[in-house]
Structures are given as C-alpha cells and as structure tokens.
Design a protein around this motif. Structure first.
Motif, PDB file in Angstrom:
ATOM      1  N   MET A  70       0.828  -1.210   0.000  1.00  0.00           N
ATOM      2  CA  MET A  70       0.000   0.000   0.000  1.00  0.00           C
ATOM      3  C   MET A  70       0.859   1.257   0.000  1.00  0.00           C
ATOM      4  N   VAL A  71       1.988   1.207   0.695  1.00  0.00           N
ATOM      5  CA  VAL A  71       2.886   2.367   0.716  1.00  0.00           C
ATOM      6  C   VAL A  71       3.430   2.657  -0.675  1.00  0.00           C
ATOM      7  N   PHE A  72       3.822   1.593  -1.390  1.00  0.00           N
ATOM      8  CA  PHE A  72       4.431   1.787  -2.703  1.00  0.00           C
ATOM      9  C   PHE A  72       3.404   2.079  -3.790  1.00  0.00           C
ATOM     10  N   LEU A  73       2.238   1.467  -3.705  1.00  0.00           N
ATOM     11  CA  LEU A  73       1.258   1.575  -4.782  1.00  0.00           C
ATOM     12  C   LEU A  73       0.096   2.505  -4.461  1.00  0.00           C
ATOM     13  N   GLY A  74       0.001   2.977  -3.232  1.00  0.00           N
ATOM     14  CA  GLY A  74      -1.152   3.786  -2.847  1.00  0.00           C
ATOM     15  C   GLY A  74      -1.260   5.086  -3.616  1.00  0.00           C
TER      16      GLY A  74
END
Length: 226
Positions: A192-196
């Motif tokens: 989620m951090v990378f793709l959010g």
C-alpha cells in the motif's frame, strides 16, 4: 581549368589521413553527471560486476520492503529477480509440507499452486489497478507485489523452524498463526505504501482490496502447508 583542378586536389589532399576523435554533447554529459549515472556502457563491464550490481540492487529493494519509507525505490528501477527468488524459495519450503503430505507424493500440485497464485494473482491485481486508472506500468506493479512477499517469506521460514524444532501442539499453531498474520499485515502495508499514491483518490479502497486478498491467500498457504 587546370588551376581549378589543382586547387580541388589540394583541398581533398588535406584530409588524406584518418580523422579520429570523440563526438560528445555537452548538455547530455552534464545531465549524466548531475544524476550521478555511470558514464560507461554496462555492456562492456565484466559479468561479475554486473551480477554483483544486480544483487546489490535486489538487496536494497528488500530493505525498502522491510522498512517502506522511500516510496519510489521499487518503482523507479523495477526488476523481477526478487519476486522470482522469493517465489522459488517459498515453493521449495512449501513443497516439503508436513510429513503426511511428503509421504503421499503430493508435492507437484503444491508447486504449481504457489506459482499460479503468485504470478497470475499479481497480474490480476495489476490489471485491476490499471482498470481503476492507476498511473503505474504493468511490470512496476508486478515488481512491487512480488518484492512485498518478503515478510510472508520470512513468516514461512519462522514457521518451518518452529516445526523442525518442536513437536506439533495447539500452542505452536497459535504462534505460527500470529507470525503468519504479522507477515501478511506487513506485506499488505508495504504494498500500500508503494502503490497507494498511484491510484485515484476516490478509488484507493477498490485497489487495496485485491492486494489484501492476494496476500491473504498466500498467507493461508503458508499456515496450511506448515
């Protein structure tokens, strides 16, 4: 006419020797220096240096997954080496399974099962992200989803060590379940951090749910095959 011909011959005779030199564009060289990029061609470097450089890059990406603070590390220079290593390693451990499954020669379907879930699952999650309007390439998303399997892989290693060191019991199952859920939560959080930020503001929940389901199924494989 003779004088003109002699003048032409003299003009071309000045370039009788081979002309050598380097053609450089100052602006491009300046841009390379500002970005601290190597000025040599990687095709000319030794194979050993290429392999070591790729291994260092994979290791750095693993560190970013364990400590997901810098968001663009996996997106800027994507690769599939890390996901391939993690998937193969997980298959190697899951193939062993429990003693009963090992005796029943049930390893083949499990090996294919993990590969199908990891690669087809990550492609499905990526396709869903693209259909929702995400501004990320297909292979970047597959790279991130694959690298974020690292916490789940660590949970699998811990569960295997517990099984190899102690006798099966209900208490040990609870410990393995907690470890697996921690790996699942960390993998979901890292992805989620990378793709959010690549998803539209109003559709992030629709993009997060398939990632949640993807890592949950893999975590279920970990807890059920150890």
């Amino acid at each position: 006419m003779a004088a003109v011909s002699e003048a032409k011959l003299d003009m071309y005779d000045d370039f009788g020797e081979a002309v050598e030199g380097d053609m450089t564009v100052p602006n491009q060289q300046k841009d390379h220096n500002q970005r601290n990029e190597p000025e040599f061609n990687t095709l000319d470097e030794p194979i050993r240096e290429t392999v070591l450089r790729d291994l260092r890059a994979v290791g750095v990406k693993f560190l970013h997954v364990l400590y997901p603070k810098e968001k663009k590390s996996l997106l800027k220079e994507w690769d599939l080496w890390g996901p391939l290593v993690l998937c193969t390693f997980m298959n190697t451990l899951i193939l062993q399974g429990s003693a009963e499954k090992a005796n029943s020669n049930d390893g083949g379907p499990e090996f294919a099962e993990v590969f199908v879930i990891v690669w087809i699952g990550s492609m499905t999650v990526t396709l869903n992200s693209k259909l929702l309007g995400g501004n990320i390439s297909f292979f970047q998303s597959v790279c991130v989803l694959g690298y974020c399997l690292l916490p789940t892989t660590i949970a699998l290693i811990v569960c295997k060590m517990i099984l190899w060191s102690f006798t099966q019991s209900y208490f040990l199952f609870i410990i393995r379940f907690v470890v697996t859920m921690l790996g699942f939560a960390w993998a979901t959080f890292a992805s989620m951090v990378f793709l959010g930020d690549s998803q539209p503001a109003g559709r992030k929940a629709l993009a997060v749910y398939p990632m949640f389901l993807f890592y949950f199924i893999i975590s279920w494989l970990v807890i059920s095959h150890t």
